[in-house]
Motif scaffolding. Structure first.
Motif, PDB file in Angstrom:
ATOM      1  N   VAL A  18      36.867  45.735  68.797  1.00  0.00           N
ATOM      2  CA  VAL A  18      35.829  46.526  69.071  1.00  0.00           C
ATOM      3  C   VAL A  18      34.466  45.646  70.182  1.00  0.00           C
ATOM      4  CG1 VAL A  18      34.169  47.301  68.200  1.00  0.00           C
ATOM      5  CG2 VAL A  18      36.171  48.250  67.191  1.00  0.00           C
ATOM      6  N   GLY A  19      34.898  44.626  69.743  1.00  0.00           N
ATOM      7  CA  GLY A  19      34.169  43.913  70.475  1.00  0.00           C
ATOM      8  C   GLY A  19      33.836  43.136  71.938  1.00  0.00           C
ATOM      9  N   CYS A  20      35.610  43.136  71.938  1.00  0.00           N
ATOM     10  CA  CYS A  20      35.852  43.510  73.806  1.00  0.00           C
ATOM     11  C   CYS A  20      35.976  44.753  74.207  1.00  0.00           C
ATOM     12  CB  CYS A  20      37.475  42.830  73.627  1.00  0.00           C
ATOM     13  SG  CYS A  20      37.561  40.764  73.124  1.00  0.00           S
ATOM     14  N   ALA A  21      36.203  45.281  73.525  1.00  0.00           N
ATOM     15  CA  ALA A  21      35.625  46.995  74.215  1.00  0.00           C
ATOM     16  C   ALA A  21      34.606  47.034  74.193  1.00  0.00           C
ATOM     17  CB  ALA A  21      35.875  48.101  73.215  1.00  0.00           C
ATOM     18  N   ALA A  75      39.661  50.984  69.692  1.00  0.00           N
ATOM     19  CA  ALA A  75      38.903  50.538  70.209  1.00  0.00           C
ATOM     20  C   ALA A  75      39.250  49.899  71.842  1.00  0.00           C
ATOM     21  CB  ALA A  75      38.844  49.064  69.854  1.00  0.00           C
ATOM     22  N   ASP A  76      41.041  50.467  71.654  1.00  0.00           N
ATOM     23  CA  ASP A  76      42.279  50.410  72.679  1.00  0.00           C
ATOM     24  C   ASP A  76      42.020  51.020  73.371  1.00  0.00           C
ATOM     25  OD1 ASP A  76      43.396  47.362  72.770  1.00  0.00           O
ATOM     26  OD2 ASP A  76      44.698  47.688  71.289  1.00  0.00           O
ATOM     27  N   GLY A  77      42.000  52.650  72.980  1.00  0.00           N
ATOM     28  CA  GLY A  77      41.728  53.389  73.524  1.00  0.00           C
ATOM     29  C   GLY A  77      40.478  53.869  74.682  1.00  0.00           C
ATOM     30  N   MET A  78      39.317  53.315  74.634  1.00  0.00           N
ATOM     31  CA  MET A  78      38.468  53.396  74.626  1.00  0.00           C
ATOM     32  C   MET A  78      38.498  52.309  75.734  1.00  0.00           C
ATOM     33  SD  MET A  78      35.957  52.509  71.349  1.00  0.00           S
ATOM     34  CE  MET A  78      34.312  51.749  72.325  1.00  0.00           C
ATOM     35  N   LEU A  79      39.116  51.344  75.893  1.00  0.00           N
ATOM     36  CA  LEU A  79      39.242  50.335  76.685  1.00  0.00           C
ATOM     37  C   LEU A  79      40.095  51.076  77.740  1.00  0.00           C
ATOM     38  CD1 LEU A  79      39.946  47.084  75.359  1.00  0.00           C
ATOM     39  CD2 LEU A  79      37.934  47.498  77.058  1.00  0.00           C
ATOM     40  N   ASP A  80      41.046  51.564  77.251  1.00  0.00           N
ATOM     41  CA  ASP A  80      42.096  52.711  78.158  1.00  0.00           C
ATOM     42  C   ASP A  80      41.053  53.364  79.709  1.00  0.00           C
ATOM     43  OD1 ASP A  80      43.810  50.835  77.173  1.00  0.00           O
ATOM     44  OD2 ASP A  80      45.278  52.791  75.539  1.00  0.00           O
ATOM     45  N   SER A  90      39.119  40.778  61.535  1.00  0.00           N
ATOM     46  CA  SER A  90      39.910  41.078  62.021  1.00  0.00           C
ATOM     47  C   SER A  90      40.073  41.732  63.312  1.00  0.00           C
ATOM     48  CB  SER A  90      40.110  42.539  60.844  1.00  0.00           C
ATOM     49  OG  SER A  90      38.884  43.194  62.035  1.00  0.00           O
ATOM     50  N   MET A  91      41.121  41.848  63.444  1.00  0.00           N
ATOM     51  CA  MET A  91      41.317  42.532  64.572  1.00  0.00           C
ATOM     52  C   MET A  91      40.868  43.473  65.658  1.00  0.00           C
ATOM     53  SD  MET A  91      43.615  40.605  67.113  1.00  0.00           S
ATOM     54  CE  MET A  91      43.053  41.323  68.094  1.00  0.00           C
ATOM     55  N   LEU A 133      41.510  50.823  63.534  1.00  0.00           N
ATOM     56  CA  LEU A 133      40.106  50.680  64.670  1.00  0.00           C
ATOM     57  C   LEU A 133      40.649  49.762  65.686  1.00  0.00           C
ATOM     58  CD1 LEU A 133      36.950  50.466  64.163  1.00  0.00           C
ATOM     59  CD2 LEU A 133      37.177  47.911  63.169  1.00  0.00           C
ATOM     60  N   GLU A 134      42.046  48.784  65.694  1.00  0.00           N
ATOM     61  CA  GLU A 134      42.546  48.649  66.810  1.00  0.00           C
ATOM     62  C   GLU A 134      42.618  49.195  67.979  1.00  0.00           C
ATOM     63  OE1 GLU A 134      45.716  45.810  66.663  1.00  0.00           O
ATOM     64  OE2 GLU A 134      45.015  45.350  68.715  1.00  0.00           O
ATOM     65  N   ALA A 135      43.152  50.260  67.520  1.00  0.00           N
ATOM     66  CA  ALA A 135      43.886  51.463  68.487  1.00  0.00           C
ATOM     67  C   ALA A 135      42.754  52.219  69.340  1.00  0.00           C
ATOM     68  CB  ALA A 135      44.858  52.371  67.516  1.00  0.00           C
TER      69      ALA A 135
END
Ligand code: 99T
Length: 203
Positions: free
Chosen positions: A159-162, A99-104, A153-154, A95-97
């Motif tokens: 996801v919240g930050c994205a 959301a990080d991909g959404m950010l990227d 969770s992280m 899930l972190e990956a």
């Protein structure tokens, strides 16, 4: 500890929310550091050769980057609650990956609009990046809601930050369309003190 920081960066926000949620905020000094790919900031390059924030300078070890490494380190230091043991760990990391991909993808769209000269901008490229974000939102809506509704969770923090970054820089694209459950979850998640206190400034 020193955190190279900008209130605009969603990756920095992940770290700030983690510091809030794990009770370590008072241990960190924030070093203002708003940079883009064309900026030269020798002090930061010395700490992170990639020239990106966040970077966390520690008194007794090498500087940590990127946000995933810093958040995992902070969580372990605080007792390790944001990445559960066992099979649940892989869900959180995935899930972190996601959301990080959404950010990227979202950051590529931001930089295309802000940094690339108008005559060589490539709208299809931005649309292709947005398609990744749309697919990720649809996956969150259809597959991840039960995880998002569980204990903190992280994955949830990322996801919240994205989603907060999509509102901050790409509000006009309207990520909430077709994702009512995700929109409701975010409205609730955003009300946490850690999210309220790390809101980006007005775009
Ligand atoms: O690319 C650069 O040279 C400078 N960019 C950054 O430092 C951005 C700031 S977000 N940070 C990252 O790209 C970090 C990504 C890394 N994988 C991580 O830490 O997770 C700026 C957002 C904005 O101003 O809209």
């Amino acid at each position: 500890m020193k955190l190279y920081h900008s209130p605009n960066s969603p990756y920095v926000r992940k770290v700030m929310v983690t510091l809030h949620e794990t009770g370590q905020l008072d241990e960190v000094e924030l070093i203002p550091s708003s940079l883009g790919p064309f900026d030269t900031d020798a002090p930061l390059h010395d700490k992170n050769p990639l020239g990106k924030i966040p970077a966390l300078e520690r008194p007794d070890g090498p500087t940590l980057f990127d946000s995933r490494v810093i958040c995992a380190w902070l969580d372990e230091r605080a007792g390790g609650k944001l990445y559960p043991a066992g099979d649940g760990r892989w869900d959180v990391l995935t899930l972190e990956a996601l959301a990080d991909g959404m950010l990227d993808a979202a950051l590529l769209i931001t930089y295309e609009g802000r940094l690339r000269p108008e005559e060589i901008r490539f709208p299809d490229w931005c649309d292709a990046q947005w398609a990744k974000i749309s697919r990720a939102c649809a996956a969150l809506e259809s597959r991840w809601m039960s995880h998002l509704s569980g204990s903190l969770s992280m994955g949830q923090i990322t996801v919240g930050c994205a989603l907060g970054y999509l509102d901050f820089r790409h509000d006009a694209r309207g990520w909430r369309g077709g994702c009512p459950a995700l929109a409701d979850w975010f409205a609730d998640f955003e009300s946490r003190a850690s999210m309220q206190e790390t809101r980006p400034p007005a775009a």
